[in-house]
Design a protein around this motif. Sequence first.
Motif, mmCIF file in Angstrom:
data_model
loop_
_atom_site.group_PDB
_atom_site.id
_atom_site.type_symbol
_atom_site.label_atom_id
_atom_site.label_comp_id
_atom_site.label_asym_id
_atom_site.label_seq_id
_atom_site.Cartn_x
_atom_site.Cartn_y
_atom_site.Cartn_z
ATOM 1 N N ARG A 151 1.105 8.949 -4.941
ATOM 2 C CA ARG A 151 0.036 9.936 -5.121
ATOM 3 C C ARG A 151 0.120 11.100 -4.149
ATOM 4 O O ARG A 151 -0.176 12.231 -4.490
ATOM 5 C CB ARG A 151 -1.344 9.249 -4.981
ATOM 6 C CG ARG A 151 -1.650 8.306 -6.113
ATOM 7 C CD ARG A 151 -1.517 8.946 -7.509
ATOM 8 N NE ARG A 151 -2.496 10.000 -7.687
ATOM 9 C CZ ARG A 151 -2.191 11.241 -8.109
ATOM 10 N NH1 ARG A 151 -0.967 11.582 -8.402
ATOM 11 N NH2 ARG A 151 -3.130 12.141 -8.232
ATOM 12 N N VAL A 206 0.818 -1.216 0.000
ATOM 13 C CA VAL A 206 0.000 0.000 0.000
ATOM 14 C C VAL A 206 0.852 1.267 0.000
ATOM 15 O O VAL A 206 0.640 2.163 -0.822
ATOM 16 C CB VAL A 206 -0.980 0.017 1.197
ATOM 17 C CG1 VAL A 206 -1.806 1.298 1.196
ATOM 18 C CG2 VAL A 206 -1.884 -1.204 1.165
ATOM 19 N N ASN A 221 -3.928 6.242 -9.528
ATOM 20 C CA ASN A 221 -5.117 6.214 -8.678
ATOM 21 C C ASN A 221 -5.733 4.815 -8.647
ATOM 22 O O ASN A 221 -6.128 4.321 -7.586
ATOM 23 C CB ASN A 221 -6.162 7.219 -9.165
ATOM 24 C CG ASN A 221 -5.765 8.648 -8.909
ATOM 25 O OD1 ASN A 221 -4.882 8.920 -8.106
ATOM 26 N ND2 ASN A 221 -6.395 9.565 -9.612
ATOM 27 N N GLU A 280 -4.194 1.945 -9.210
ATOM 28 C CA GLU A 280 -3.297 1.052 -8.476
ATOM 29 C C GLU A 280 -3.416 1.257 -6.961
ATOM 30 O O GLU A 280 -3.408 0.288 -6.202
ATOM 31 C CB GLU A 280 -1.851 1.262 -8.926
ATOM 32 C CG GLU A 280 -1.586 0.745 -10.321
ATOM 33 C CD GLU A 280 -0.184 1.057 -10.816
ATOM 34 O OE1 GLU A 280 0.558 1.825 -10.145
ATOM 35 O OE2 GLU A 280 0.186 0.547 -11.885
ATOM 36 N N LEU A 281 -3.535 2.502 -6.538
ATOM 37 C CA LEU A 281 -3.705 2.778 -5.111
ATOM 38 C C LEU A 281 -5.032 2.223 -4.608
ATOM 39 O O LEU A 281 -5.085 1.579 -3.557
ATOM 40 C CB LEU A 281 -3.611 4.277 -4.828
ATOM 41 C CG LEU A 281 -3.899 4.703 -3.387
ATOM 42 C CD1 LEU A 281 -2.965 4.006 -2.403
ATOM 43 C CD2 LEU A 281 -3.785 6.217 -3.262
ATOM 44 N N LYS A 282 -6.094 2.441 -5.349
ATOM 45 C CA LYS A 282 -7.403 1.922 -4.943
ATOM 46 C C LYS A 282 -7.360 0.402 -4.844
ATOM 47 O O LYS A 282 -7.880 -0.186 -3.881
ATOM 48 C CB LYS A 282 -8.498 2.356 -5.906
ATOM 49 C CG LYS A 282 -9.878 1.870 -5.458
ATOM 50 C CD LYS A 282 -10.959 2.250 -6.435
ATOM 51 C CE LYS A 282 -12.337 1.806 -6.015
ATOM 52 N NZ LYS A 282 -12.483 0.570 -5.305
ATOM 53 N N LYS A 312 2.311 2.875 -3.253
ATOM 54 C CA LYS A 312 1.288 3.433 -4.143
ATOM 55 C C LYS A 312 0.669 4.698 -3.537
ATOM 56 O O LYS A 312 0.346 5.642 -4.247
ATOM 57 C CB LYS A 312 0.244 2.377 -4.450
ATOM 58 C CG LYS A 312 0.862 1.251 -5.284
ATOM 59 C CD LYS A 312 -0.069 0.177 -5.615
ATOM 60 C CE LYS A 312 0.504 -0.927 -6.467
ATOM 61 N NZ LYS A 312 1.902 -1.038 -6.651
ATOM 62 N N TRP A 313 0.523 4.706 -2.206
ATOM 63 C CA TRP A 313 0.040 5.903 -1.517
ATOM 64 C C TRP A 313 1.048 7.039 -1.674
ATOM 65 O O TRP A 313 0.679 8.178 -1.985
ATOM 66 C CB TRP A 313 -0.192 5.564 -0.040
ATOM 67 C CG TRP A 313 -0.621 6.731 0.790
ATOM 68 C CD1 TRP A 313 -1.882 7.181 0.978
ATOM 69 C CD2 TRP A 313 0.231 7.602 1.543
ATOM 70 N NE1 TRP A 313 -1.877 8.281 1.816
ATOM 71 C CE2 TRP A 313 -0.590 8.554 2.162
ATOM 72 C CE3 TRP A 313 1.607 7.671 1.747
ATOM 73 C CZ2 TRP A 313 -0.072 9.562 2.980
ATOM 74 C CZ3 TRP A 313 2.114 8.673 2.556
ATOM 75 C CH2 TRP A 313 1.271 9.598 3.158
#
Length: 114
Positions: free
Chosen positions: A61, A54, A79, A81-83, A57-58
């Motif tokens: 962004r 996580v 976005n 990939e983060l979701k 990816k966080w």
Amino acid sequence: QVPTMQDPDGFCCAESNTILRYLAVKHNSDLYPASDAKLRARIDWVMAAWSTSVYPKWAARVYPILGFAPDVSDKEKANKELKEALDNFAKAFVTSGSKFLAGNKLTIADYKVL
């Protein structure tokens, strides 16, 4: 390296997972109970999953928004990939039968994810 901590006795360590574990063990905290190997394994799993699946990816962004890194070229992809990472994490660790990420008691895993 950030984060880093130094004890009054001069012992120094880095990385948030290491610091959280060290402090919990040093102070014999129920946040990382020595008497429950299975709970400790789940705590370690939560922390590792957050750190490897996580957080990168966080950070991709959020860091540009905070001015710590250049923006990603494909925001829509980032976005998505983060979701997906957050959804997978939630599916594994945010369950209706538990109050906290590793079960029904607050642990260092919850502090890590905050």
